[in-house]
Design an enzyme around this catalytic site. Sequence first.
Site, PDB file in Angstrom:
ATOM      1  N   CYS A 205       0.843  -1.203   0.000  1.00 23.88           N
ATOM      2  CA  CYS A 205       0.000   0.000   0.000  1.00 23.88           C
ATOM      3  C   CYS A 205       0.875   1.248   0.000  1.00 23.88           C
ATOM      4  O   CYS A 205       1.895   1.294   0.681  1.00 23.88           O
ATOM      5  CB  CYS A 205      -0.902   0.046   1.229  1.00 23.88           C
ATOM      6  SG  CYS A 205      -2.071  -1.315   1.378  1.00 23.88           S
ATOM      7  N   VAL A 206       0.443   2.254  -0.750  1.00 21.79           N
ATOM      8  CA  VAL A 206       1.113   3.558  -0.771  1.00 21.79           C
ATOM      9  C   VAL A 206       0.045   4.628  -0.626  1.00 21.79           C
ATOM     10  O   VAL A 206      -1.026   4.544  -1.241  1.00 21.79           O
ATOM     11  CB  VAL A 206       1.902   3.767  -2.081  1.00 21.79           C
ATOM     12  CG1 VAL A 206       2.528   5.164  -2.113  1.00 21.79           C
ATOM     13  CG2 VAL A 206       2.990   2.708  -2.223  1.00 21.79           C
ATOM     14  N   ILE A 215       7.832   4.302  -4.803  1.00 16.74           N
ATOM     15  CA  ILE A 215       7.815   3.864  -3.408  1.00 16.74           C
ATOM     16  C   ILE A 215       7.493   2.379  -3.306  1.00 16.74           C
ATOM     17  O   ILE A 215       8.186   1.622  -2.613  1.00 16.74           O
ATOM     18  CB  ILE A 215       6.812   4.709  -2.603  1.00 16.74           C
ATOM     19  CG1 ILE A 215       7.323   6.159  -2.512  1.00 16.74           C
ATOM     20  CG2 ILE A 215       6.595   4.123  -1.212  1.00 16.74           C
ATOM     21  CD1 ILE A 215       6.332   7.129  -1.902  1.00 16.74           C
ATOM     22  N   ALA A 216       6.451   1.935  -3.992  1.00 14.00           N
ATOM     23  CA  ALA A 216       6.080   0.515  -3.927  1.00 14.00           C
ATOM     24  C   ALA A 216       7.206  -0.366  -4.448  1.00 14.00           C
ATOM     25  O   ALA A 216       7.531  -1.402  -3.850  1.00 14.00           O
ATOM     26  CB  ALA A 216       4.792   0.274  -4.723  1.00 14.00           C
ATOM     27  N   ASN A 243      -6.193  -6.598 -11.851  1.00 13.17           N
ATOM     28  CA  ASN A 243      -5.449  -5.461 -11.300  1.00 13.17           C
ATOM     29  C   ASN A 243      -4.222  -5.199 -12.170  1.00 13.17           C
ATOM     30  O   ASN A 243      -3.095  -5.559 -11.828  1.00 13.17           O
ATOM     31  CB  ASN A 243      -5.041  -5.751  -9.853  1.00 13.17           C
ATOM     32  CG  ASN A 243      -4.516  -4.524  -9.136  1.00 13.17           C
ATOM     33  OD1 ASN A 243      -4.149  -3.527  -9.767  1.00 13.17           O
ATOM     34  ND2 ASN A 243      -4.445  -4.587  -7.814  1.00 13.17           N
ATOM     35  N   TYR A 250       4.576  -5.571 -10.515  1.00 14.55           N
ATOM     36  CA  TYR A 250       5.253  -6.803 -10.126  1.00 14.55           C
ATOM     37  C   TYR A 250       6.087  -7.371 -11.273  1.00 14.55           C
ATOM     38  O   TYR A 250       7.178  -7.908 -11.049  1.00 14.55           O
ATOM     39  CB  TYR A 250       4.219  -7.834  -9.654  1.00 14.55           C
ATOM     40  CG  TYR A 250       3.402  -7.367  -8.475  1.00 14.55           C
ATOM     41  CD1 TYR A 250       3.946  -6.510  -7.515  1.00 14.55           C
ATOM     42  CD2 TYR A 250       2.062  -7.745  -8.319  1.00 14.55           C
ATOM     43  CE1 TYR A 250       3.201  -6.064  -6.437  1.00 14.55           C
ATOM     44  CE2 TYR A 250       1.312  -7.307  -7.233  1.00 14.55           C
ATOM     45  CZ  TYR A 250       1.888  -6.464  -6.304  1.00 14.55           C
ATOM     46  OH  TYR A 250       1.145  -6.028  -5.237  1.00 14.55           O
TER      47      TYR A 250
END
Length: 259
Positions: A205-206, A215-216, A243, A250
Amino acid sequence: GLLDWKDEPVISTNSGKEEMIAHSVNVARKASIPSVSSNISNRTPVTPTPLHPAEPSDLRFNRLRPSIEKSDCKYTRYFGRYVAREAIMDEEYWIAAWLRAEDHYEDQSGDRYVESFKRKFASQEFHALKKRCGRQVGEKYTCFVAVKNDDVTRTVVNSVVGTVDLCVRHPLHGETYPAEPGNTPFYSRIYQPDQPKFGYLTNVCVAKYARRQGIASNMLLLAIDAARLDGAESIYIHVHKDNLPARRLYDHVGFKMVD
């Protein structure tokens, strides 16, 4: 779908300035992560306190964040004007839980009761997270957070902008790949210590205002390094097939679909 991480090169557009520190030793990666902005937001999000804490905690929402040097963290990764590391304070666990609550109810912002739902969700997740990270029998559970790294005096709750969880363990009896959280049959909670350990990542989560700054990606890379140093031979993460932003993230970090 279940994704497995492979150690493949990642293109860097940040001059390779990111670094990860483990056990106070610099660990060189094959590559860095792109799209890291040096523009840090000074926005102060409103983070409510728990409604009815189920257990006592040391939460102080005016607590100032510690310096990186005083954080005494085992794993640290610097990138841009942020740093990713393991959570070490109750307030950081609370913000991690609150970010998950916001993510869970992101599509229900118009609901008149959504704020109460988020508070209840966050309170339950906070206490559950503290238990998971404190219970290191059979598995090692770590909550990582991304925090602002600047010279501004900030409270802890206004410094955390992202979170991800890592579990490192041996496979369970009859387990080929890790099951999604909550879907593991009770009867199979028997570890196979003769099988190689694996890492399992959850709860990426960000904060909304801090997204699209790498960030992720950097939290994931830190968690991957930590998993490998803790003996994991494979690292997995689940993602919903629809998603697409998460799947692109990823895939970029190095995960491949396996199930």
